[in-house]
Design a protein around this motif. Structure first.
Motif, mmCIF file in Angstrom:
data_model
loop_
_atom_site.group_PDB
_atom_site.id
_atom_site.type_symbol
_atom_site.label_atom_id
_atom_site.label_comp_id
_atom_site.label_asym_id
_atom_site.label_seq_id
_atom_site.Cartn_x
_atom_site.Cartn_y
_atom_site.Cartn_z
ATOM 1 N N UNK A 166 0.834 -1.204 0.000
ATOM 2 C CA UNK A 166 0.000 0.000 0.000
ATOM 3 C C UNK A 166 0.869 1.255 0.000
ATOM 4 N N UNK A 167 2.026 1.179 0.663
ATOM 5 C CA UNK A 167 2.944 2.320 0.660
ATOM 6 C C UNK A 167 3.461 2.627 -0.732
ATOM 7 N N UNK A 168 3.790 1.591 -1.493
ATOM 8 C CA UNK A 168 4.265 1.809 -2.863
ATOM 9 C C UNK A 168 3.145 2.338 -3.758
ATOM 10 N N UNK A 169 1.925 1.864 -3.550
ATOM 11 C CA UNK A 169 0.790 2.381 -4.322
ATOM 12 C C UNK A 169 0.641 3.883 -4.082
ATOM 13 N N UNK A 170 0.726 4.274 -2.822
ATOM 14 C CA UNK A 170 0.614 5.687 -2.483
ATOM 15 C C UNK A 170 1.767 6.487 -3.091
ATOM 16 N N UNK A 180 1.352 9.389 -5.771
ATOM 17 C CA UNK A 180 1.867 10.703 -5.391
ATOM 18 C C UNK A 180 2.844 11.249 -6.433
ATOM 19 N N UNK A 181 3.686 10.389 -6.962
ATOM 20 C CA UNK A 181 4.642 10.801 -7.988
ATOM 21 C C UNK A 181 3.909 11.378 -9.205
ATOM 22 N N UNK A 191 4.167 -1.152 -10.113
ATOM 23 C CA UNK A 191 3.446 -1.959 -9.128
ATOM 24 C C UNK A 191 4.018 -3.370 -9.051
ATOM 25 N N UNK A 192 4.352 -3.925 -10.200
ATOM 26 C CA UNK A 192 4.932 -5.279 -10.232
ATOM 27 C C UNK A 192 6.320 -5.279 -9.588
ATOM 28 N N UNK A 235 9.458 -1.536 2.999
ATOM 29 C CA UNK A 235 9.925 -0.583 4.014
ATOM 30 C C UNK A 235 8.774 0.248 4.554
ATOM 31 N N UNK A 236 7.604 0.017 4.044
ATOM 32 C CA UNK A 236 6.444 0.808 4.455
ATOM 33 C C UNK A 236 5.798 0.129 5.605
#
Length: 190
Positions: A131-135, A139-140, A180-181, A189-190
């Motif tokens: 979920x951290x990477x999705x955010x 955001x990017x 995402x992959x 790390x999230x």
């Protein structure tokens, strides 16, 4: 019913004036004269002109949220969101060049964020990205879109946002899914 009509009329007159004049030259006196209402009626609905501006951006943001659906690409969603700006180019330019630029920047940032968060969630279906990477991915792209729109406004809104959005979509097609992959294989790390 009358209250909604009066409030809508005030917003419409304000947008009309904003399309004709810089924000700092529009007065409550001019709005009430055009609407043929008294000052107390204006102040019943709005504390000042900036409250109208804020409400307009909030209403437009809600419209974008309500119109979004899973069949739209992020490009189509963003183009739909740009509809208000295209219909009110001079008004947007007047706000951009005013002390209230922050209202416009927040509106663009929120629209970009809403579009990208929903799109990332949609395309992440079946991909176990964190979920951290999705955010982070959303955001990017939110920041990139926000800055592109602000640059477009700063340079006079000459280019067709439909063409630019679709071109960006073609150039970066698949990058969100690929990111995402990649998230799946990274240490969380999230």
């Amino acid at each position: 019913m009358v209250q909604q009509y009066t409030k809508k009329m005030i917003r419409q007159v304000f947008i009309k004036m904003l399309n004709e004049h810089p924000l700092n030259t529009i007065t409550v006196k001019a709005i009430v004269a055009e609407c043929e209402i008294n000052r107390n009626t204006f102040y019943y609905y709005y504390s000042d002109i900036y409250a109208i501006l804020s409400e307009i951006f909030q209403t437009e943001l809600q419209r974008v949220i309500d119109e979004y659906n899973d069949t739209l690409s992020w490009e189509e969603s963003f183009i739909a969101a740009a509809k208000f700006a295209l219909e009110n180019r001079r008004a947007i330019y007047h706000v951009y060049n005013s002390m209230q630029r922050e209202e416009l920047e927040n509106y663009i940032y929120n629209v970009s964020g809403n579009v990208m968060i929903r799109y990332v969630e949609k395309v992440s279906d079946g991909i176990s990205a964190s979920s951290g990477d999705k955010k982070l991915i959303a955001s990017f792209y939110q920041c990139a879109l926000t800055q592109m729109v602000l640059h477009w406004i700063a340079t006079g809104m000459k280019e067709d946002p439909d063409v630019i959005s679709r071109r960006i979509g073609q150039l970066f097609d698949g990058n969100i899914v690929l990111s995402l992959k990649r998230s799946v294989g990274l240490t969380d790390i999230w």
